[in-house]
Scaffold this motif. Sequence first.
Motif, PDB file in Angstrom:
ATOM      1  N   MET A   1       0.855  -1.167   0.000  1.00  0.00           N
ATOM      2  CA  MET A   1       0.000   0.000   0.000  1.00  0.00           C
ATOM      3  C   MET A   1       0.901   1.229   0.000  1.00  0.00           C
ATOM      4  N   THR A   2       0.598   2.156  -0.891  1.00  0.00           N
ATOM      5  CA  THR A   2       1.396   3.386  -0.971  1.00  0.00           C
ATOM      6  C   THR A   2       1.022   4.335   0.153  1.00  0.00           C
ATOM      7  N   GLU A   3       1.818   5.372   0.320  1.00  0.00           N
ATOM      8  CA  GLU A   3       1.548   6.353   1.368  1.00  0.00           C
ATOM      9  C   GLU A   3       0.206   7.052   1.127  1.00  0.00           C
ATOM     10  N   ASN A   4      -0.070   7.403  -0.122  1.00  0.00           N
ATOM     11  CA  ASN A   4      -1.356   8.043  -0.435  1.00  0.00           C
ATOM     12  C   ASN A   4      -2.526   7.106  -0.137  1.00  0.00           C
ATOM     13  N   GLN A   5      -2.359   5.835  -0.410  1.00  0.00           N
ATOM     14  CA  GLN A   5      -3.409   4.852  -0.131  1.00  0.00           C
ATOM     15  C   GLN A   5      -3.610   4.703   1.381  1.00  0.00           C
ATOM     16  N   ARG A   6      -2.534   4.743   2.135  1.00  0.00           N
ATOM     17  CA  ARG A   6      -2.638   4.662   3.602  1.00  0.00           C
ATOM     18  C   ARG A   6      -3.413   5.853   4.161  1.00  0.00           C
ATOM     19  N   ILE A   7      -3.116   7.022   3.641  1.00  0.00           N
ATOM     20  CA  ILE A   7      -3.802   8.230   4.077  1.00  0.00           C
ATOM     21  C   ILE A   7      -5.291   8.134   3.748  1.00  0.00           C
ATOM     22  N   LEU A   8      -5.586   7.700   2.535  1.00  0.00           N
ATOM     23  CA  LEU A   8      -6.977   7.549   2.101  1.00  0.00           C
ATOM     24  C   LEU A   8      -7.705   6.527   2.965  1.00  0.00           C
ATOM     25  N   PHE A   9      -7.049   5.425   3.270  1.00  0.00           N
ATOM     26  CA  PHE A   9      -7.648   4.400   4.118  1.00  0.00           C
ATOM     27  C   PHE A   9      -7.924   4.953   5.524  1.00  0.00           C
ATOM     28  N   SER A  10      -6.993   5.728   6.063  1.00  0.00           N
ATOM     29  CA  SER A  10      -7.196   6.347   7.373  1.00  0.00           C
ATOM     30  C   SER A  10      -8.385   7.300   7.350  1.00  0.00           C
ATOM     31  N   GLU A  11      -8.521   8.067   6.269  1.00  0.00           N
ATOM     32  CA  GLU A  11      -9.658   8.978   6.131  1.00  0.00           C
ATOM     33  C   GLU A  11     -10.971   8.198   6.089  1.00  0.00           C
ATOM     34  N   ILE A  12     -10.959   7.050   5.419  1.00  0.00           N
ATOM     35  CA  ILE A  12     -12.149   6.205   5.343  1.00  0.00           C
ATOM     36  C   ILE A  12     -12.533   5.716   6.733  1.00  0.00           C
ATOM     37  N   LEU A  13     -11.554   5.268   7.499  1.00  0.00           N
ATOM     38  CA  LEU A  13     -11.831   4.793   8.858  1.00  0.00           C
ATOM     39  C   LEU A  13     -12.417   5.899   9.735  1.00  0.00           C
ATOM     40  N   ILE A  14     -11.867   7.098   9.615  1.00  0.00           N
ATOM     41  CA  ILE A  14     -12.356   8.228  10.406  1.00  0.00           C
ATOM     42  C   ILE A  14     -13.783   8.593  10.000  1.00  0.00           C
ATOM     43  N   LEU A  15     -14.054   8.631   8.688  1.00  0.00           N
ATOM     44  CA  LEU A  15     -15.409   8.929   8.216  1.00  0.00           C
ATOM     45  C   LEU A  15     -16.402   7.875   8.688  1.00  0.00           C
ATOM     46  N   HIS A  16     -15.976   6.629   8.670  1.00  0.00           N
ATOM     47  CA  HIS A  16     -16.855   5.544   9.117  1.00  0.00           C
ATOM     48  C   HIS A  16     -17.199   5.724  10.602  1.00  0.00           C
ATOM     49  N   LEU A  17     -16.217   6.085  11.399  1.00  0.00           N
ATOM     50  CA  LEU A  17     -16.451   6.329  12.818  1.00  0.00           C
ATOM     51  C   LEU A  17     -17.399   7.513  13.016  1.00  0.00           C
ATOM     52  N   GLU A  18     -17.159   8.603  12.276  1.00  0.00           N
ATOM     53  CA  GLU A  18     -18.035   9.766  12.358  1.00  0.00           C
ATOM     54  C   GLU A  18     -19.474   9.387  11.987  1.00  0.00           C
ATOM     55  N   PHE A  19     -19.616   8.572  10.938  1.00  0.00           N
ATOM     56  CA  PHE A  19     -20.942   8.130  10.510  1.00  0.00           C
ATOM     57  C   PHE A  19     -21.648   7.379  11.628  1.00  0.00           C
ATOM     58  N   ASN A  20     -20.941   6.470  12.280  1.00  0.00           N
ATOM     59  CA  ASN A  20     -21.539   5.671  13.352  1.00  0.00           C
ATOM     60  C   ASN A  20     -21.916   6.505  14.567  1.00  0.00           C
ATOM     61  N   LEU A  21     -21.219   7.605  14.800  1.00  0.00           N
ATOM     62  CA  LEU A  21     -21.486   8.448  15.948  1.00  0.00           C
ATOM     63  C   LEU A  21     -22.524   9.540  15.664  1.00  0.00           C
ATOM     64  N   GLU A  22     -22.730   9.849  14.404  1.00  0.00           N
ATOM     65  CA  GLU A  22     -23.638  10.936  14.012  1.00  0.00           C
ATOM     66  C   GLU A  22     -25.097  10.521  14.170  1.00  0.00           C
ATOM     67  N   GLU A  23     -25.909  11.453  14.627  1.00  0.00           N
ATOM     68  CA  GLU A  23     -27.328  11.183  14.801  1.00  0.00           C
ATOM     69  C   GLU A  23     -28.195  11.954  13.808  1.00  0.00           C
ATOM     70  N   ASP A  24     -27.692  13.062  13.294  1.00  0.00           N
ATOM     71  CA  ASP A  24     -28.450  13.874  12.343  1.00  0.00           C
ATOM     72  C   ASP A  24     -28.461  13.200  10.964  1.00  0.00           C
ATOM     73  N   GLY A  25     -29.652  12.964  10.454  1.00  0.00           N
ATOM     74  CA  GLY A  25     -29.812  12.248   9.193  1.00  0.00           C
ATOM     75  C   GLY A  25     -29.143  12.920   8.009  1.00  0.00           C
ATOM     76  N   ILE A  26     -29.229  14.236   7.919  1.00  0.00           N
ATOM     77  CA  ILE A  26     -28.628  14.962   6.788  1.00  0.00           C
ATOM     78  C   ILE A  26     -27.110  14.869   6.849  1.00  0.00           C
ATOM     79  N   LYS A  27     -26.561  15.005   8.036  1.00  0.00           N
ATOM     80  CA  LYS A  27     -25.106  14.891   8.187  1.00  0.00           C
ATOM     81  C   LYS A  27     -24.650  13.465   7.862  1.00  0.00           C
ATOM     82  N   LYS A  28     -25.454  12.479   8.271  1.00  0.00           N
ATOM     83  CA  LYS A  28     -25.109  11.081   7.955  1.00  0.00           C
ATOM     84  C   LYS A  28     -25.102  10.870   6.446  1.00  0.00           C
TER      85      LYS A  28
END
Length: 70
Positions: A1-28
Amino acid sequence: MTENQRILFSEILILHLEFNLEEDGIKKWNLVKELRKKKIKLRRSMGVAEYERLLAKGREAYGIKIKKKV
């Protein structure tokens, strides 16, 4: 995995966590759209086979079972 791919994967993990914690439907909904864009970008960057292998290894490492569609 390249450095750019690692960064992208980390962003995906963070977004997934934010999604699971978010309660507002529009933000989700906005998080889902952003998550989808980043997943597609990572899959194109890695190649479909390598991307699927990464997901399978992650699921196996964390004991995550996927539901099979009937």
